[in-house]
Design an enzyme around this catalytic site. Sequence first.
Site: not given
Ligand code: FRU
Length: 517
Positions: A48, A51, A235
């Site tokens: 998986w 980001d 985010e």
């Molecule tokens: C965005 C997010 C971020 C966080 C990460 C966790 O996709 O939700 O805000 O840091 O993914 O995997």
Amino acid sequence: MRFFAILMLAVVSLHPVRGQEQTALPGRKGNYKEQHRPQFHFSPERAWMNDPNGLVYYAGEYHLFYQYYPDSTVWGPMHWGHAVSKNLVHWEHLPVALFPDSLGCIFSGSVVVDEQNTSGFAPPGHPEKPLVAIFTYHNLEWERAGHLDRESQGIAYSLDRGRTWSKYAGNPVLPNKGDVDFRDPKVFWHDQSKHWVMPLAVGQHLEIFISPDLKSWQKTSDFGEKEGAHGGVWECPDLFPLKTPDGKEKWVLIQNIGRGAVAGGSGTQYFIGSFDGKRFKNDNPPETVLWLDYGADNYAGVTWFNAPGKRRIFIGWMSNWDDYAQTVPTERWRSAFTVPRILRLGSTNEGLRLFQEPVTELKALRKSPRMIESQSIDGALLLPTSGVQQEFILEFDLNATRAKEFGLILRNRLGEQVVIGYDREQQVLFVDRTQSGKTAFSSKFPARHNAPLKTGKNLQLHILADASSVEIFAEKGRIAITELFFPNEDYTQYQLYSRNGPAQLQKATIYPLKSIW
Ligand code: FRU
């Protein structure tokens, strides 16, 4: 809701039995020949990914870190995966860079080159500059126990070009005063003020912190409470200067939003304004909402720190967190990134807007082109190309076009297809993936997504089609649409079409593309 779902998954995966984890992953390594596997986009060999993180250029290498859960093809306790590239096209996988520790797992963040050793991490005379990662610690045990302050910011450093990392003993460097969502630091050096700046997403707004040394942080401002879109949690921010066409400096704030984006689910909005080292000010009225991409599948994108040639290079996660990221039908790996894109500011009738186009380095993948000169498309025209990865540059003459709708269809022998069309009555560019193949994994997936596009005499489309995605750049990058698809057999046929009258093609240039793997 999404974080609840993530929480549930996290709880399930928090106590993994090692033997069982492996069964979730068919095969230990990807060979990049699996069905749906992107051929010129970055994806992890296995497991998986979400980001992009820690995008930094140093010593001839573009680093790409990413949210990674090596034990499954769904989200779990986050690590930072790592790859490097010399050309933004070919990537070398490196070992996992950051692992969870007693403070939490490692959520999104950034990496900076600490040129002046403000952190003091490099001993005197050390030949390499410190690379410093600033990331969010997310403590899953505290989350389960209901603590609100589960997220804090930590740092780690590398003195060997990102090959090995040490966590800072004084972590967390920015503790949490009780904000459930307190994350995704995207740090940069502000030369005029001579300090580090950390934009941080907090709930549905942005907070800005500054620091002399990356270790002690002080809050300077808030932004966004009543500005832009607020359909979900904010985010992964990013804040950087760009030149306007008349040479002035403006600041762009990228602000990813977890749901309620333009194509449904998660997406990326941006603001244009000014920044004085402490505070961002929006140039547009607060209710103006600007979308970086009109497709459903470009999320959590941010830009490279320190890219050479003053280029502002963006890459995004090609998926939709809120709608189906964890259920898309790939088995050995999940998710890929967009191609790296150059961002610039351009003038439009509505004012300044962000434009984006693929980095020119990708031209190295082009095989010999197929061309079609001026031709009327009445119904359908099969293009003289086949194979999975293709780049199209299409120019239509709208004065000579009678069709109400026209565009490009990607399809296979089974009749599955993705339609990229321009609807002249509605004045929208759209992608329709309702008949694209495997769509049953989410009721949100089979859909048509529109981007508003008023055209003049011509319409130019630049399209990158890979095994399971298409990226469309219209009008020199003013409009971008990024969409996934999962056909039962690869699309290898490409057809121009028109409805209700002929469309006038001025020119089509088609490049079959080499695989990067
Ligand atoms: C965005 C997010 C971020 C966080 C990460 C966790 O996709 O939700 O805000 O840091 O993914 O995997």
